[in-house]
Design a protein around this motif. Structure first.
Motif, PDB file in Angstrom:
ATOM      1  N   ARG A  24      54.609   3.708  35.112  1.00  0.00           N
ATOM      2  CA  ARG A  24      55.222   4.598  36.116  1.00  0.00           C
ATOM      3  C   ARG A  24      56.240   5.549  35.484  1.00  0.00           C
ATOM      4  NH1 ARG A  24      51.365   2.779  38.758  1.00  0.00           N
ATOM      5  NH2 ARG A  24      51.590   1.204  40.359  1.00  0.00           N
ATOM      6  N   LEU A  25      55.950   5.986  34.255  1.00  0.00           N
ATOM      7  CA  LEU A  25      56.827   6.941  33.579  1.00  0.00           C
ATOM      8  C   LEU A  25      56.484   8.339  34.083  1.00  0.00           C
ATOM      9  CD1 LEU A  25      58.982   7.600  31.464  1.00  0.00           C
ATOM     10  CD2 LEU A  25      57.149   7.706  29.766  1.00  0.00           C
ATOM     11  N   PHE A  26      57.364   8.867  34.898  1.00  0.00           N
ATOM     12  CA  PHE A  26      57.175  10.196  35.466  1.00  0.00           C
ATOM     13  C   PHE A  26      58.458  10.992  35.296  1.00  0.00           C
ATOM     14  CE2 PHE A  26      54.462   7.437  38.185  1.00  0.00           C
ATOM     15  CZ  PHE A  26      53.241   7.987  37.866  1.00  0.00           C
ATOM     16  N   VAL A  27      58.300  12.280  34.997  1.00  0.00           N
ATOM     17  CA  VAL A  27      59.433  13.204  34.936  1.00  0.00           C
ATOM     18  C   VAL A  27      59.038  14.453  35.713  1.00  0.00           C
ATOM     19  CG1 VAL A  27      60.913  14.609  33.446  1.00  0.00           C
ATOM     20  CG2 VAL A  27      60.233  12.321  32.707  1.00  0.00           C
ATOM     21  N   HIS A  28      59.946  14.917  36.554  1.00  0.00           N
ATOM     22  CA  HIS A  28      59.696  16.120  37.349  1.00  0.00           C
ATOM     23  C   HIS A  28      59.325  17.268  36.397  1.00  0.00           C
ATOM     24  CE1 HIS A  28      60.473  19.626  39.841  1.00  0.00           C
ATOM     25  NE2 HIS A  28      60.360  18.810  40.890  1.00  0.00           N
ATOM     26  N   PRO A  29      58.312  18.055  36.741  1.00  0.00           N
ATOM     27  CA  PRO A  29      57.873  19.139  35.850  1.00  0.00           C
ATOM     28  C   PRO A  29      58.995  20.078  35.400  1.00  0.00           C
ATOM     29  CG  PRO A  29      56.287  18.865  37.618  1.00  0.00           C
ATOM     30  CD  PRO A  29      57.455  17.955  37.934  1.00  0.00           C
ATOM     31  N   ALA A  30      59.944  20.367  36.263  1.00  0.00           N
ATOM     32  CA  ALA A  30      61.041  21.271  35.895  1.00  0.00           C
ATOM     33  C   ALA A  30      62.013  20.640  34.892  1.00  0.00           C
ATOM     34  CB  ALA A  30      61.800  21.707  37.148  1.00  0.00           C
ATOM     35  N   CYS A  31      61.907  19.325  34.701  1.00  0.00           N
ATOM     36  CA  CYS A  31      62.855  18.617  33.824  1.00  0.00           C
ATOM     37  C   CYS A  31      62.198  18.088  32.544  1.00  0.00           C
ATOM     38  CB  CYS A  31      63.500  17.467  34.594  1.00  0.00           C
ATOM     39  SG  CYS A  31      64.390  18.031  36.045  1.00  0.00           S
ATOM     40  N   ARG A  32      60.969  18.461  32.308  1.00  0.00           N
ATOM     41  CA  ARG A  32      60.261  17.979  31.118  1.00  0.00           C
ATOM     42  C   ARG A  32      60.764  18.690  29.871  1.00  0.00           C
ATOM     43  NH1 ARG A  32      54.467  17.561  34.138  1.00  0.00           N
ATOM     44  NH2 ARG A  32      55.035  15.724  35.344  1.00  0.00           N
ATOM     45  N   ARG A  33      60.585  18.017  28.722  1.00  0.00           N
ATOM     46  CA  ARG A  33      60.999  18.520  27.408  1.00  0.00           C
ATOM     47  C   ARG A  33      62.523  18.640  27.312  1.00  0.00           C
ATOM     48  NH1 ARG A  33      57.970  17.572  23.700  1.00  0.00           N
ATOM     49  NH2 ARG A  33      58.597  19.335  22.479  1.00  0.00           N
ATOM     50  N   MET A  34      63.236  17.813  28.084  1.00  0.00           N
ATOM     51  CA  MET A  34      64.703  17.785  28.056  1.00  0.00           C
ATOM     52  C   MET A  34      65.229  16.420  27.632  1.00  0.00           C
ATOM     53  SD  MET A  34      65.640  19.825  31.516  1.00  0.00           S
ATOM     54  CE  MET A  34      65.254  21.532  31.762  1.00  0.00           C
ATOM     55  N   GLY A  35      64.340  15.521  27.247  1.00  0.00           N
ATOM     56  CA  GLY A  35      64.761  14.195  26.795  1.00  0.00           C
ATOM     57  C   GLY A  35      64.869  13.144  27.883  1.00  0.00           C
ATOM     58  N   VAL A  36      64.461  13.474  29.098  1.00  0.00           N
ATOM     59  CA  VAL A  36      64.569  12.526  30.207  1.00  0.00           C
ATOM     60  C   VAL A  36      63.675  11.311  29.964  1.00  0.00           C
ATOM     61  CG1 VAL A  36      64.244  12.171  32.686  1.00  0.00           C
ATOM     62  CG2 VAL A  36      65.234  14.316  31.854  1.00  0.00           C
ATOM     63  N   GLY A  85      52.834  14.498  27.924  1.00  0.00           N
ATOM     64  CA  GLY A  85      54.177  13.992  27.655  1.00  0.00           C
ATOM     65  C   GLY A  85      54.159  12.640  26.986  1.00  0.00           C
ATOM     66  N   VAL A  86      53.283  11.755  27.434  1.00  0.00           N
ATOM     67  CA  VAL A  86      53.193  10.433  26.824  1.00  0.00           C
ATOM     68  C   VAL A  86      52.675  10.560  25.392  1.00  0.00           C
ATOM     69  CG1 VAL A  86      52.011   8.212  26.908  1.00  0.00           C
ATOM     70  CG2 VAL A  86      52.991   9.194  28.977  1.00  0.00           C
ATOM     71  N   ARG A  87      51.720  11.462  25.175  1.00  0.00           N
ATOM     72  CA  ARG A  87      51.241  11.680  23.803  1.00  0.00           C
ATOM     73  C   ARG A  87      52.377  12.138  22.903  1.00  0.00           C
ATOM     74  NH1 ARG A  87      46.270  15.354  24.019  1.00  0.00           N
ATOM     75  NH2 ARG A  87      45.927  14.700  26.137  1.00  0.00           N
ATOM     76  N   ARG A  88      53.211  13.036  23.411  1.00  0.00           N
ATOM     77  CA  ARG A  88      54.364  13.493  22.625  1.00  0.00           C
ATOM     78  C   ARG A  88      55.307  12.335  22.322  1.00  0.00           C
ATOM     79  NH1 ARG A  88      54.779  18.007  26.452  1.00  0.00           N
ATOM     80  NH2 ARG A  88      53.534  19.672  25.569  1.00  0.00           N
ATOM     81  N   LEU A  89      55.556  11.479  23.324  1.00  0.00           N
ATOM     82  CA  LEU A  89      56.423  10.324  23.097  1.00  0.00           C
ATOM     83  C   LEU A  89      55.854   9.424  22.005  1.00  0.00           C
ATOM     84  CD1 LEU A  89      57.603   9.134  26.608  1.00  0.00           C
ATOM     85  CD2 LEU A  89      59.026   9.926  24.740  1.00  0.00           C
ATOM     86  N   CYS A  90      54.554   9.212  22.035  1.00  0.00           N
ATOM     87  CA  CYS A  90      53.920   8.361  21.024  1.00  0.00           C
ATOM     88  C   CYS A  90      54.010   8.999  19.644  1.00  0.00           C
ATOM     89  CB  CYS A  90      52.475   8.076  21.395  1.00  0.00           C
ATOM     90  SG  CYS A  90      52.323   7.021  22.844  1.00  0.00           S
ATOM     91  N   THR A 122      62.468  10.212  27.155  1.00  0.00           N
ATOM     92  CA  THR A 122      62.986   9.465  25.998  1.00  0.00           C
ATOM     93  C   THR A 122      64.125   8.554  26.417  1.00  0.00           C
ATOM     94  OG1 THR A 122      62.335  11.212  24.463  1.00  0.00           O
ATOM     95  CG2 THR A 122      64.040   9.685  23.716  1.00  0.00           C
ATOM     96  N   LYS A 123      65.049   9.072  27.197  1.00  0.00           N
ATOM     97  CA  LYS A 123      66.180   8.254  27.667  1.00  0.00           C
ATOM     98  C   LYS A 123      65.706   7.128  28.576  1.00  0.00           C
ATOM     99  CE  LYS A 123      69.919   9.936  25.889  1.00  0.00           C
ATOM    100  NZ  LYS A 123      70.634   9.154  24.899  1.00  0.00           N
ATOM    101  N   ALA A 158      63.730  -0.158  27.313  1.00  0.00           N
ATOM    102  CA  ALA A 158      63.615  -1.083  26.178  1.00  0.00           C
ATOM    103  C   ALA A 158      64.877  -1.926  26.041  1.00  0.00           C
ATOM    104  CB  ALA A 158      63.353  -0.310  24.890  1.00  0.00           C
ATOM    105  N   LYS A 159      66.020  -1.307  26.235  1.00  0.00           N
ATOM    106  CA  LYS A 159      67.298  -2.037  26.144  1.00  0.00           C
ATOM    107  C   LYS A 159      67.380  -3.130  27.214  1.00  0.00           C
ATOM    108  CE  LYS A 159      72.253  -1.202  26.552  1.00  0.00           C
ATOM    109  NZ  LYS A 159      73.262  -0.190  26.862  1.00  0.00           N
ATOM    110  N   LYS A 160      67.061  -2.775  28.457  1.00  0.00           N
ATOM    111  CA  LYS A 160      67.107  -3.759  29.539  1.00  0.00           C
ATOM    112  C   LYS A 160      66.054  -4.841  29.342  1.00  0.00           C
ATOM    113  CE  LYS A 160      67.945  -2.796  33.834  1.00  0.00           C
ATOM    114  NZ  LYS A 160      69.130  -3.585  34.056  1.00  0.00           N
TER     115      LYS A 160
END
Length: 105
Positions: free
Chosen positions: A48-60, A90-95, A62-63, A69-71
């Motif tokens: 369920r990793l989703f980021v609003h299109p207007a907020c992509r490529r801003m590190g959301v 986006g997931v491909r970029r994260l990988c 990743t954070k 992972a921390k939790k």
């Protein structure tokens, strides 16, 4: 958690993180035990990793992954599997940037 993120806990092994900006949801991620795994208590699924299109490529994303992972580590998980549609750029970029967002929980 950062001020702009909140956690919703479903039970002691499942949680959902929500990233917000000005009271609007801009991203989400969910973590739960990996069903059917003989190592279920140590392995989790991140989905369920989703980021609003207007907020992509801003590190959301990743954070969100870093906080998930921390939790997950705090809950005793040692391994995490990220599940997402194959078509997700986006997931491909994260990988591809895996060394920065390694989710070995």
């Amino acid at each position: 958690l950062p001020r702009w993120m909140r956690s919703v806990r479903f039970n002691e092994r499942r949680f959902f993180l929500v990233a917000q900006h000005r009271d609007r949801i801009i991203g989400t991620v969910a973590v739960r035990e990996q069903p059917g795994s003989p190592w279920e208590s140590h392995h989790c699924t991140v989905s369920r990793l989703f980021v609003h299109p207007a907020c992509r490529r801003m590190g959301v994303a990743t954070k969100l992954i870093q906080e998930a992972a921390k939790k997950a580590r705090e809950l005793g998980y040692r391994k995490a599997e990220l599940r997402a549609p194959k078509t997700s750029l986006g997931v491909r970029r994260l990988c591809e940037e895996g060394q920065r967002v390694k989710a070995d929980a």
